[in-house]
Design a protein around this motif. Sequence first.
Motif, PDB file in Angstrom:
ATOM      1  N   ARG A  27     -33.595 -81.279 142.765  1.00 53.21           N
ATOM      2  CA  ARG A  27     -33.218 -81.072 141.462  1.00 53.21           C
ATOM      3  C   ARG A  27     -33.405 -82.490 140.533  1.00 53.21           C
ATOM      4  N   ALA A  28     -32.738 -83.537 141.272  1.00 56.80           N
ATOM      5  CA  ALA A  28     -32.905 -84.812 140.685  1.00 56.80           C
ATOM      6  C   ALA A  28     -34.157 -85.090 140.320  1.00 56.80           C
ATOM      7  N   TYR A  29     -34.965 -84.969 141.468  1.00 55.03           N
ATOM      8  CA  TYR A  29     -36.517 -85.207 141.240  1.00 55.03           C
ATOM      9  C   TYR A  29     -37.181 -84.808 140.094  1.00 55.03           C
ATOM     10  N   ARG A  30     -36.949 -83.477 139.898  1.00 55.20           N
ATOM     11  CA  ARG A  30     -37.451 -82.611 138.980  1.00 55.20           C
ATOM     12  C   ARG A  30     -36.568 -82.619 137.449  1.00 55.20           C
ATOM     13  N   GLU A  46     -34.124 -90.931 148.966  1.00 60.69           N
ATOM     14  CA  GLU A  46     -35.248 -91.933 149.180  1.00 60.69           C
ATOM     15  C   GLU A  46     -36.542 -91.314 149.311  1.00 60.69           C
ATOM     16  N   HIS A  47     -36.698 -90.108 149.677  1.00 59.68           N
ATOM     17  CA  HIS A  47     -37.815 -89.294 149.721  1.00 59.68           C
ATOM     18  C   HIS A  47     -38.164 -88.914 148.315  1.00 59.68           C
ATOM     19  N   VAL A  48     -37.496 -89.036 147.455  1.00 64.17           N
ATOM     20  CA  VAL A  48     -37.958 -88.891 145.866  1.00 64.17           C
ATOM     21  C   VAL A  48     -37.751 -89.928 145.359  1.00 64.17           C
ATOM     22  N   ILE A  74     -35.030 -83.672 157.112  1.00 61.03           N
ATOM     23  CA  ILE A  74     -34.741 -83.695 155.673  1.00 61.03           C
ATOM     24  C   ILE A  74     -35.737 -83.668 154.686  1.00 61.03           C
ATOM     25  N   ARG A  75     -36.554 -84.526 154.996  1.00 62.24           N
ATOM     26  CA  ARG A  75     -37.831 -84.602 154.102  1.00 62.24           C
ATOM     27  C   ARG A  75     -38.380 -83.145 153.895  1.00 62.24           C
ATOM     28  N   ASN A  76     -38.564 -82.670 154.833  1.00 62.26           N
ATOM     29  CA  ASN A  76     -39.148 -81.036 154.679  1.00 62.26           C
ATOM     30  C   ASN A  76     -38.331 -80.334 154.028  1.00 62.26           C
ATOM     31  N   MET A  77     -36.838 -80.702 154.099  1.00 59.92           N
ATOM     32  CA  MET A  77     -35.991 -79.700 153.432  1.00 59.92           C
ATOM     33  C   MET A  77     -36.058 -79.911 151.822  1.00 59.92           C
ATOM     34  N   VAL A  78     -36.003 -81.106 151.625  1.00 57.06           N
ATOM     35  CA  VAL A  78     -36.305 -81.615 150.145  1.00 57.06           C
ATOM     36  C   VAL A  78     -37.503 -80.896 149.587  1.00 57.06           C
ATOM     37  N   ASP A  79     -38.695 -81.350 150.371  1.00 53.80           N
ATOM     38  CA  ASP A  79     -40.131 -80.803 149.884  1.00 53.80           C
ATOM     39  C   ASP A  79     -39.823 -79.111 149.638  1.00 53.80           C
ATOM     40  N   ALA A  80     -39.185 -78.607 150.705  1.00 53.54           N
ATOM     41  CA  ALA A  80     -39.104 -76.900 150.398  1.00 53.54           C
ATOM     42  C   ALA A  80     -38.274 -76.792 149.091  1.00 53.54           C
ATOM     43  N   GLU A  81     -37.394 -77.387 148.666  1.00 52.01           N
ATOM     44  CA  GLU A  81     -36.717 -77.293 147.538  1.00 52.01           C
ATOM     45  C   GLU A  81     -37.398 -77.495 146.368  1.00 52.01           C
TER      46      GLU A  81
END
Length: 356
Positions: A230-233, A291-293, A339-346
């Motif tokens: 959500r922060a990324y978007r 960090e991923h985003v 964790i990075r996959n989970m963020v990508d999925a969101e």
Amino acid sequence: MAVRTPSAETKDSTGEALVRHHAYILTGPAMTQRTSVAIISGAGGQDGSYLAEWLLAHDYHVVALVRHTPAHYERLNHLRGKFDIRQVNLRDSGATEEILRRIAADEFYNLAARASSATLFDEPAEMGMENGVMVAQLLETLRRTSPQTRFCQAGSSEMFGNTTVSPQDETTAFRPRNPYGAAKIFAHIAVQTYRQRHHMFACNAILYNHESPRRSPEMVTRKVAIAAARAYRNLPVALTLGDLEARRDWGYAGDYVRALWLMLQQPAADDYVIATGILHSVRELCEVAFEHVDLDYRPFLRLDPSLTRAPESIPLVGNSDKARALLGWEPEVTFSEMIRNMVDAEVAAIDRNAGE
Ligand SMILES: Nc1nc2c(ncn2[C@@H]2O[C@H](COP(=O)(O)OP(=O)(O)O[C@H]3O[C@H](CO)[C@@H](O)[C@H](O)[C@@H]3O)[C@@H](O)[C@H]2O)c(=O)[nH]1
């Protein structure tokens, strides 16, 4: 390769053939592969959906047992039409018995449980029934109806609770610190009882935390992944956490269901700790996700002590050497990758919803 006895075709109440099985039978020099049948109880959860995928990919006929109306289970949507789904409350022993008798499965995976971290301490009597006594009831029903069915029980690192030993393995004493852990121990002992006294092929998996994009949103890894996406978007973010220093041995759910399956392919039944053996803190979890985003989690964070649980004096971290040696099991997905996959999925889910 285990050689199992073929059993007859099963029929439903209309006399229609339901499933044909069994596993692998030797016919002279050539090996003929027939369809194995697996029942998954609690199939609508994170682990059930990954296990159903794994079994379908291995040509099983899968029967998913769910408690509520089948349409309720979004995690199974992508598999619809590929497996049978039956609604049953496992506390209804009559209904359960009918299903077990009719299907006479090769394998039964019991993933049905109350599993939210918010309820570990709540309703001890109900917890004891659903996560403990019900498993004994299930085993007794299996013993009477289909004793050849191989059984796998999903236990939890919560059984070790206030342990004094680190890391924990299959020989570590249980010291539960909530009704959830106590109920899982009852189930664990029931499995051992049916294995030892009734010679059933029944295994315990002592599962440490295992996560994925299909984790329930109240679990901390998913909470953080949702906030990072959500922060990324540039959407409003509520990253409210209890404790950044809490540490867990977090693995990937897809790896853990593979371990469950491997347990039931062995020549003998046994109990196994399934864990990565590596601890990470909630703080590291936030760092990896944000960090991923390319963001810093700190401006988004609010600490709420009501979400804090008393930390374990010794952290729960598992030693899965036995599973690695005997099952040939290894976790394949690292903490950071998961964790990075989970963020990508969101992020993908946000974009999908925006496009609808
Ligand atoms: N949920 C949550 N947990 C938080 C928070 N802040 C810190 N934590 C800490 O983060 C850790 C992980 O919490 P959860 O993801 O909620 O999982 P869990 O309580 O460890 O339980 C899960 O794993 C067990 C296996 O050990 C399972 O048995 C259990 O059913 C569940 O899946 C715990 O130490 C918890 O105290 C928060 O805001 N929310």
